[in-house]
Motif scaffolding. Structure first.
Motif, PDB file in Angstrom:
ATOM      1  N   LEU A 297     -16.802  16.741 -10.510  1.00 47.97           N
ATOM      2  CA  LEU A 297     -16.759  15.387 -11.059  1.00 47.97           C
ATOM      3  C   LEU A 297     -15.624  15.267 -12.060  1.00 47.97           C
ATOM      4  CD1 LEU A 297     -17.972  12.540 -11.504  1.00 47.97           C
ATOM      5  CD2 LEU A 297     -19.495  13.583 -13.220  1.00 47.97           C
ATOM      6  N   ASN A 298     -14.781  14.276 -11.864  1.00 49.37           N
ATOM      7  CA  ASN A 298     -13.699  13.961 -12.791  1.00 49.37           C
ATOM      8  C   ASN A 298     -13.969  12.564 -13.338  1.00 49.37           C
ATOM      9  OD1 ASN A 298     -11.311  13.084 -14.026  1.00 49.37           O
ATOM     10  ND2 ASN A 298     -10.006  14.232 -12.626  1.00 49.37           N
ATOM     11  N   LYS A 299     -14.589  12.516 -14.509  1.00 46.79           N
ATOM     12  CA  LYS A 299     -15.023  11.223 -15.061  1.00 46.79           C
ATOM     13  C   LYS A 299     -13.849  10.326 -15.422  1.00 46.79           C
ATOM     14  CE  LYS A 299     -17.634  13.316 -17.914  1.00 46.79           C
ATOM     15  NZ  LYS A 299     -18.432  13.678 -19.105  1.00 46.79           N
ATOM     16  N   SER A 300     -12.797  10.915 -15.931  1.00 40.61           N
ATOM     17  CA  SER A 300     -11.664  10.075 -16.343  1.00 40.61           C
ATOM     18  C   SER A 300     -11.042   9.383 -15.145  1.00 40.61           C
ATOM     19  CB  SER A 300     -10.624  10.910 -17.099  1.00 40.61           C
ATOM     20  OG  SER A 300     -10.149  11.946 -16.265  1.00 40.61           O
ATOM     21  N   ALA A 301     -11.054  10.058 -14.010  1.00 40.69           N
ATOM     22  CA  ALA A 301     -10.493   9.466 -12.793  1.00 40.69           C
ATOM     23  C   ALA A 301     -11.550   8.717 -11.986  1.00 40.69           C
ATOM     24  CB  ALA A 301      -9.863  10.555 -11.932  1.00 40.69           C
ATOM     25  N   LYS A 302     -12.786   8.796 -12.401  1.00 38.79           N
ATOM     26  CA  LYS A 302     -13.910   8.215 -11.657  1.00 38.79           C
ATOM     27  C   LYS A 302     -13.879   8.715 -10.214  1.00 38.79           C
ATOM     28  CE  LYS A 302     -14.676   3.984 -14.342  1.00 38.79           C
ATOM     29  NZ  LYS A 302     -13.483   3.962 -15.206  1.00 38.79           N
ATOM     30  N   HIS A 303     -13.862  10.002 -10.087  1.00 35.65           N
ATOM     31  CA  HIS A 303     -13.697  10.641  -8.781  1.00 35.65           C
ATOM     32  C   HIS A 303     -14.607  11.850  -8.683  1.00 35.65           C
ATOM     33  CE1 HIS A 303     -11.566  12.049  -5.168  1.00 35.65           C
ATOM     34  NE2 HIS A 303     -11.685  13.254  -5.699  1.00 35.65           N
ATOM     35  N   LEU A 304     -15.228  12.001  -7.532  1.00 35.37           N
ATOM     36  CA  LEU A 304     -15.954  13.239  -7.277  1.00 35.37           C
ATOM     37  C   LEU A 304     -15.638  13.733  -5.877  1.00 35.37           C
ATOM     38  CD1 LEU A 304     -19.740  12.662  -6.613  1.00 35.37           C
ATOM     39  CD2 LEU A 304     -18.276  10.778  -7.196  1.00 35.37           C
ATOM     40  N   SER A 305     -15.842  15.013  -5.695  1.00 31.21           N
ATOM     41  CA  SER A 305     -15.569  15.600  -4.395  1.00 31.21           C
ATOM     42  C   SER A 305     -16.643  16.640  -4.076  1.00 31.21           C
ATOM     43  CB  SER A 305     -14.174  16.232  -4.363  1.00 31.21           C
ATOM     44  OG  SER A 305     -14.066  17.260  -5.328  1.00 31.21           O
ATOM     45  N   LEU A 306     -16.847  16.812  -2.791  1.00 30.44           N
ATOM     46  CA  LEU A 306     -17.786  17.810  -2.280  1.00 30.44           C
ATOM     47  C   LEU A 306     -16.974  18.836  -1.496  1.00 30.44           C
ATOM     48  CD1 LEU A 306     -20.721  18.784  -1.654  1.00 30.44           C
ATOM     49  CD2 LEU A 306     -20.595  17.376   0.412  1.00 30.44           C
ATOM     50  N   HIS A 307     -17.112  20.092  -1.886  1.00 31.01           N
ATOM     51  CA  HIS A 307     -16.440  21.180  -1.187  1.00 31.01           C
ATOM     52  C   HIS A 307     -17.466  21.988  -0.416  1.00 31.01           C
ATOM     53  CE1 HIS A 307     -12.576  21.324  -3.818  1.00 31.01           C
ATOM     54  NE2 HIS A 307     -13.081  20.108  -3.793  1.00 31.01           N
ATOM     55  N   ILE A 308     -17.169  22.242   0.829  1.00 26.49           N
ATOM     56  CA  ILE A 308     -18.041  23.073   1.657  1.00 26.49           C
ATOM     57  C   ILE A 308     -17.193  24.260   2.122  1.00 26.49           C
ATOM     58  CG2 ILE A 308     -19.551  23.173   3.670  1.00 26.49           C
ATOM     59  CD1 ILE A 308     -19.601  20.088   3.657  1.00 26.49           C
ATOM     60  N   VAL A 309     -17.640  25.446   1.711  1.00 27.64           N
ATOM     61  CA  VAL A 309     -16.863  26.610   2.126  1.00 27.64           C
ATOM     62  C   VAL A 309     -17.771  27.828   2.308  1.00 27.64           C
ATOM     63  CG1 VAL A 309     -16.266  27.069  -0.279  1.00 27.64           C
ATOM     64  CG2 VAL A 309     -14.922  28.124   1.505  1.00 27.64           C
ATOM     65  N   PRO A 310     -17.701  28.550   3.425  1.00 24.01           N
ATOM     66  CA  PRO A 310     -16.938  28.171   4.601  1.00 24.01           C
ATOM     67  C   PRO A 310     -17.655  27.098   5.413  1.00 24.01           C
ATOM     68  CG  PRO A 310     -18.162  30.171   5.031  1.00 24.01           C
ATOM     69  CD  PRO A 310     -18.441  29.820   3.593  1.00 24.01           C
ATOM     70  N   SER A 311     -16.925  26.269   6.094  1.00 24.84           N
ATOM     71  CA  SER A 311     -17.521  25.228   6.926  1.00 24.84           C
ATOM     72  C   SER A 311     -18.090  25.847   8.202  1.00 24.84           C
ATOM     73  CB  SER A 311     -16.470  24.179   7.296  1.00 24.84           C
ATOM     74  OG  SER A 311     -15.920  23.598   6.136  1.00 24.84           O
ATOM     75  N   GLN A 312     -19.218  25.286   8.632  1.00 28.64           N
ATOM     76  CA  GLN A 312     -19.885  25.775   9.834  1.00 28.64           C
ATOM     77  C   GLN A 312     -20.109  24.604  10.790  1.00 28.64           C
ATOM     78  OE1 GLN A 312     -23.522  27.470   8.305  1.00 28.64           O
ATOM     79  NE2 GLN A 312     -22.487  29.225   7.362  1.00 28.64           N
ATOM     80  N   PRO A 313     -20.213  24.878  12.088  1.00 28.35           N
ATOM     81  CA  PRO A 313     -20.430  23.772  13.045  1.00 28.35           C
ATOM     82  C   PRO A 313     -21.659  22.927  12.707  1.00 28.35           C
ATOM     83  CG  PRO A 313     -19.778  25.753  14.219  1.00 28.35           C
ATOM     84  CD  PRO A 313     -19.964  26.160  12.777  1.00 28.35           C
ATOM     85  N   GLY A 314     -22.698  23.537  12.158  1.00 29.73           N
ATOM     86  CA  GLY A 314     -23.900  22.797  11.778  1.00 29.73           C
ATOM     87  C   GLY A 314     -23.691  21.843  10.625  1.00 29.73           C
ATOM     88  N   ASP A 315     -22.550  21.941   9.978  1.00 31.61           N
ATOM     89  CA  ASP A 315     -22.243  21.011   8.888  1.00 31.61           C
ATOM     90  C   ASP A 315     -21.735  19.676   9.422  1.00 31.61           C
ATOM     91  OD1 ASP A 315     -20.768  23.716   6.946  1.00 31.61           O
ATOM     92  OD2 ASP A 315     -22.842  22.988   6.977  1.00 31.61           O
ATOM     93  N   SER A 316     -21.463  19.608  10.698  1.00 31.88           N
ATOM     94  CA  SER A 316     -20.974  18.356  11.295  1.00 31.88           C
ATOM     95  C   SER A 316     -22.045  17.281  11.149  1.00 31.88           C
ATOM     96  CB  SER A 316     -20.649  18.572  12.774  1.00 31.88           C
ATOM     97  OG  SER A 316     -19.605  19.509  12.933  1.00 31.88           O
ATOM     98  N   ALA A 317     -21.694  16.217  10.434  1.00 34.06           N
ATOM     99  CA  ALA A 317     -22.643  15.162  10.103  1.00 34.06           C
ATOM    100  C   ALA A 317     -21.875  14.072   9.357  1.00 34.06           C
ATOM    101  CB  ALA A 317     -23.768  15.693   9.218  1.00 34.06           C
ATOM    102  N   VAL A 318     -22.566  13.010   8.983  1.00 34.54           N
ATOM    103  CA  VAL A 318     -21.981  12.003   8.102  1.00 34.54           C
ATOM    104  C   VAL A 318     -22.436  12.306   6.680  1.00 34.54           C
ATOM    105  CG1 VAL A 318     -21.820   9.552   7.518  1.00 34.54           C
ATOM    106  CG2 VAL A 318     -21.944  10.272   9.927  1.00 34.54           C
ATOM    107  N   TYR A 319     -21.501  12.337   5.764  1.00 38.26           N
ATOM    108  CA  TYR A 319     -21.798  12.626   4.367  1.00 38.26           C
ATOM    109  C   TYR A 319     -21.637  11.365   3.536  1.00 38.26           C
ATOM    110  CZ  TYR A 319     -21.884  17.518   5.575  1.00 38.26           C
ATOM    111  OH  TYR A 319     -22.219  18.725   6.138  1.00 38.26           O
ATOM    112  N   PHE A 320     -22.693  11.052   2.796  1.00 39.26           N
ATOM    113  CA  PHE A 320     -22.692   9.874   1.936  1.00 39.26           C
ATOM    114  C   PHE A 320     -22.646  10.307   0.477  1.00 39.26           C
ATOM    115  CE2 PHE A 320     -23.424   6.423   4.842  1.00 39.26           C
ATOM    116  CZ  PHE A 320     -24.096   6.997   5.914  1.00 39.26           C
ATOM    117  N   CYS A 321     -21.774   9.683  -0.247  1.00 36.02           N
ATOM    118  CA  CYS A 321     -21.719   9.799  -1.692  1.00 36.02           C
ATOM    119  C   CYS A 321     -22.584   8.672  -2.267  1.00 36.02           C
ATOM    120  CB  CYS A 321     -20.264   9.648  -2.120  1.00 36.02           C
ATOM    121  SG  CYS A 321     -19.992   9.538  -3.885  1.00 36.02           S
TER     122      CYS A 321
END
Lengths: 114, 113
Positions: B66-90
């Protein structure tokens, strides 16, 4: 622990008819929310119950929508009369009290108005 | 006026690599942020959250920044797996009063084997 359950999973009705959706929250969850996702768009809030009381119904689109939660357990959402623009997926979510408790969602009811 | 924006409708990543999903918000009152994962014909499943008093939260392969000053967040997935294929909602909310979640439109992640 059983999750949030919704019934029916899919409903197809004609414009002008009435439909009632049901949601059973996780046992013990006082907070119950209804959301709707119209095709391809974001999930949007409809209303929030705390036990049997409506805490916030600012997202309800109009007076054709009526939600109830008698006894503070399951909830129903009635659409009467249904219009074409009411089509979408209706999700129910529940959470425990506490500001950092996540909301847990049911699988939704896909409503199609013909 | 969208208060939570996910500007990438889709993302493709190779299995084993890092997936980075981004989210921006406009309402400075938001102080609690969540990521949900959604498979077809299922409801969103809670993945991970972060409070505005933190800048990072980690849970296994998933990390939210979370970067509050930029009003930005990100989700990191590592390592990515085929089962991670989906729609991700913030999603974001104001904690006081158990306010409802405000969702972005979602990012469809495809992890290619």
């Amino acid at each position: 622990e059983a999750g949030v359950t919704q019934f029916p999973s899919h409903s197809v009705i004609e414009k002008g008819q009435t439909v009632t959706l049901r949601c059973d929250p996780i046992s013990g969850h006082d907070n119950l929310y209804w959301y709707r996702r119209v095709m391809g768009k974001e999930i949007k809030f409809l209303l929030h119950f705390v036990k049997e009381s409506k805490q916030d119904e600012s997202g309800m689109p109009n007076n054709r929508f009526l939600a109830e939660r008698t006894g503070g357990t399951y909830s129903t959402l009635k659409v009467q009369p249904a219009e074409l623009e009411d089509s979408g997926v209706y999700f129910c979510a529940s959470s425990q009290g506490g500001s950092t408790q996540p909301q847990h969602f049911g699988d939704g009811t896909r409503l199609s108005i013909l | 006026d969208q208060q939570v924006k996910q500007n990438s409708p889709s993302l493709s990543v190779q299995e084993g690599r890092i997936s980075i999903l981004n989210c921006d918000y406009t309402n400075s009152m938001f102080d609690y942020f969540l990521w949900y994962k959604k498979y077809p014909a299922e409801g969103p499943t809670f993945l991970i959250s972060i409070s505005s008093i933190k800048d990072k939260n980690e849970d296994g392969r998933f990390t939210v920044f979370l970067n509050k000053s930029a009003k930005h967040l990100s989700l990191h997935i590592v390592p990515s797996q085929p089962g991670d294929s989906a729609v991700y909602f913030c999603a974001a909310r104001v904690r006081t009063g158990n306010t409802p979640l405000v969702f972005g439109k979602g990012t469809r992640l495809s992890v290619i084997a």
